[in-house]
Design a protein around this motif. Structure first.
Motif, PDB file in Angstrom:
ATOM      1  N   TYR A  90      30.560  97.748  71.722  1.00  0.00           N
ATOM      2  CA  TYR A  90      30.819  96.558  72.528  1.00  0.00           C
ATOM      3  C   TYR A  90      31.559  95.524  71.681  1.00  0.00           C
ATOM      4  O   TYR A  90      31.125  95.210  70.576  1.00  0.00           O
ATOM      5  CB  TYR A  90      29.511  95.960  73.058  1.00  0.00           C
ATOM      6  N   ILE A  91      32.673  95.023  72.230  1.00  0.00           N
ATOM      7  CA  ILE A  91      33.479  94.011  71.558  1.00  0.00           C
ATOM      8  C   ILE A  91      33.614  92.823  72.513  1.00  0.00           C
ATOM      9  O   ILE A  91      33.969  92.995  73.675  1.00  0.00           O
ATOM     10  CB  ILE A  91      34.898  94.551  71.227  1.00  0.00           C
ATOM     11  N   THR A  92      33.360  91.644  71.990  1.00  0.00           N
ATOM     12  CA  THR A  92      33.539  90.417  72.777  1.00  0.00           C
ATOM     13  C   THR A  92      34.852  89.774  72.358  1.00  0.00           C
ATOM     14  O   THR A  92      35.144  89.649  71.174  1.00  0.00           O
ATOM     15  CB  THR A  92      32.374  89.445  72.532  1.00  0.00           C
ATOM     16  N   LYS A  93      35.623  89.365  73.361  1.00  0.00           N
ATOM     17  CA  LYS A  93      36.908  88.708  73.108  1.00  0.00           C
ATOM     18  C   LYS A  93      36.955  87.376  73.844  1.00  0.00           C
ATOM     19  O   LYS A  93      36.183  87.151  74.775  1.00  0.00           O
ATOM     20  CB  LYS A  93      38.072  89.602  73.529  1.00  0.00           C
ATOM     21  N   THR A  94      37.872  86.525  73.431  1.00  0.00           N
ATOM     22  CA  THR A  94      38.052  85.222  74.076  1.00  0.00           C
ATOM     23  C   THR A  94      39.501  85.001  74.508  1.00  0.00           C
ATOM     24  O   THR A  94      39.836  83.919  74.986  1.00  0.00           O
ATOM     25  CB  THR A  94      37.631  84.084  73.122  1.00  0.00           C
ATOM     26  N   ALA A  95      40.332  86.003  74.357  1.00  0.00           N
ATOM     27  CA  ALA A  95      41.744  85.939  74.737  1.00  0.00           C
ATOM     28  C   ALA A  95      42.083  87.180  75.553  1.00  0.00           C
ATOM     29  O   ALA A  95      41.295  88.130  75.604  1.00  0.00           O
ATOM     30  CB  ALA A  95      42.621  85.880  73.479  1.00  0.00           C
ATOM     31  N   CYS A  96      43.249  87.204  76.161  1.00  0.00           N
ATOM     32  CA  CYS A  96      43.662  88.396  76.903  1.00  0.00           C
ATOM     33  C   CYS A  96      43.743  89.621  75.996  1.00  0.00           C
ATOM     34  O   CYS A  96      43.453  90.735  76.412  1.00  0.00           O
ATOM     35  CB  CYS A  96      45.022  88.165  77.569  1.00  0.00           C
ATOM     36  N   ASP A  97      44.115  89.422  74.766  1.00  0.00           N
ATOM     37  CA  ASP A  97      44.296  90.486  73.782  1.00  0.00           C
ATOM     38  C   ASP A  97      42.961  90.841  73.136  1.00  0.00           C
ATOM     39  O   ASP A  97      42.347  90.025  72.456  1.00  0.00           O
ATOM     40  CB  ASP A  97      45.295  89.981  72.735  1.00  0.00           C
ATOM     41  N   ALA A  98      42.522  92.072  73.315  1.00  0.00           N
ATOM     42  CA  ALA A  98      41.239  92.509  72.754  1.00  0.00           C
ATOM     43  C   ALA A  98      41.254  92.579  71.229  1.00  0.00           C
ATOM     44  O   ALA A  98      40.192  92.671  70.607  1.00  0.00           O
ATOM     45  CB  ALA A  98      40.848  93.865  73.327  1.00  0.00           C
ATOM     46  N   PHE A  99      42.430  92.523  70.610  1.00  0.00           N
ATOM     47  CA  PHE A  99      42.522  92.538  69.156  1.00  0.00           C
ATOM     48  C   PHE A  99      42.467  91.134  68.549  1.00  0.00           C
ATOM     49  O   PHE A  99      42.180  90.979  67.368  1.00  0.00           O
ATOM     50  CB  PHE A  99      43.825  93.215  68.694  1.00  0.00           C
ATOM     51  N   TYR A 100      42.750  90.117  69.358  1.00  0.00           N
ATOM     52  CA  TYR A 100      42.886  88.750  68.858  1.00  0.00           C
ATOM     53  C   TYR A 100      41.536  88.188  68.417  1.00  0.00           C
ATOM     54  O   TYR A 100      40.656  87.948  69.243  1.00  0.00           O
ATOM     55  CB  TYR A 100      43.513  87.868  69.938  1.00  0.00           C
ATOM     56  N   ARG A 101      41.412  87.977  67.099  1.00  0.00           N
ATOM     57  CA  ARG A 101      40.211  87.389  66.504  1.00  0.00           C
ATOM     58  C   ARG A 101      38.915  88.093  66.907  1.00  0.00           C
ATOM     59  O   ARG A 101      37.904  87.452  67.171  1.00  0.00           O
ATOM     60  CB  ARG A 101      40.131  85.901  66.817  1.00  0.00           C
ATOM     61  N   THR A 102      39.010  89.439  66.968  1.00  0.00           N
ATOM     62  CA  THR A 102      37.815  90.248  67.249  1.00  0.00           C
ATOM     63  C   THR A 102      37.640  91.280  66.147  1.00  0.00           C
ATOM     64  O   THR A 102      38.486  91.419  65.261  1.00  0.00           O
ATOM     65  CB  THR A 102      37.932  90.998  68.599  1.00  0.00           C
TER      66      THR A 102
ATOM     67  N   ASP B  92      38.591  96.699  63.197  1.00  0.00           N
ATOM     68  CA  ASP B  92      37.599  97.158  62.215  1.00  0.00           C
ATOM     69  C   ASP B  92      36.723  98.264  62.791  1.00  0.00           C
ATOM     70  O   ASP B  92      36.420  99.245  62.106  1.00  0.00           O
ATOM     71  CB  ASP B  92      36.713  95.998  61.757  1.00  0.00           C
ATOM     72  N   GLU B  93      36.305  98.120  64.043  1.00  0.00           N
ATOM     73  CA  GLU B  93      35.472  99.140  64.693  1.00  0.00           C
ATOM     74  C   GLU B  93      36.247 100.447  64.868  1.00  0.00           C
ATOM     75  O   GLU B  93      35.715 101.529  64.638  1.00  0.00           O
ATOM     76  CB  GLU B  93      34.950  98.658  66.049  1.00  0.00           C
TER      77      GLU B  93
END
Length: 177
Positions: free
Chosen positions: A73-85, A89-90
């Motif tokens: 499970y990854i939590t994001k705060t932008a449209c891009d799931a890579f941005y500051r998540t 790394d996972e």
């Protein structure tokens, strides 16, 4: 070496679906077909004020979505799931270099994550019949989905094309590998 069968499921959350989406039940069913046979499933969840706060009912994944015990499970705060998540790394920690993308919203978070992932060198296959979105002022959801499937098929990322395939084709390819 055979690549792991990895599926990334974007924003299939209660709060996201508070806005009507095109054929949500069909989308969930198609995603479940993929996640039930995948080696690794990664759920991306969007967090923001206004109904998508972490831990809230809106943040939770749709109840009919199948979640394997070993899901990531990854939590994001932008449209891009890579941005500051921690997504990159996972993926590295689980030795994942290729994955199938599905989920919501085609024209926002799914699209942005696909483009960034392809630029980062990940081998991406889009499940063309396992992503959805809402009607927008400029175009109905059905048009947006068809448009993005076409754009991704022709996305220019030298030496790393994005593949767009129906769920059935992806499953058949997995069974033959």
């Amino acid at each position: 070496m055979v690549e792991k069968r990895a599926v990334m499921v974007v924003d299939m959350q209660n709060g996201v679906f508070a806005t009507p989406r095109l054929q949500p039940e069909r989308c969930v069913a198609q995603i479940n077909r993929l996640t039930r046979v995948a080696d690794t499933v990664i759920f991306i969840q969007h967090a923001q004020a206004g109904g998508l706060e972490e831990g809230s009912e809106g943040f939770a994944l749709l109840p009919d979505l199948w979640q394997p015990d070993n899901a990531l499970y990854i939590t994001k705060t932008a449209c891009d799931a890579f941005y500051r998540t921690t997504l990159a790394d996972e993926l590295a920690a689980h030795d994942i270099h290729a994955f199938v993308v599905c989920g919501c919203a085609t024209d926002y978070c799914v699209d942005t994550t696909i483009r960034n992932g392809a630029s980062r060198g990940y081998a991406i296959t889009v499940a063309e019949d396992a992503h959805t979105t809402a009607n927008r002022p400029a175009a109905p959801a059905e048009t947006l989905i068809a448009h993005h499937n076409d754009v991704w098929r022709d996305l220019i990322v030298p030496d790393n094309p994005v593949y767009v395939k129906p769920v059935e084709t992806i499953l058949q390819e997995w069974l033959t590998n």
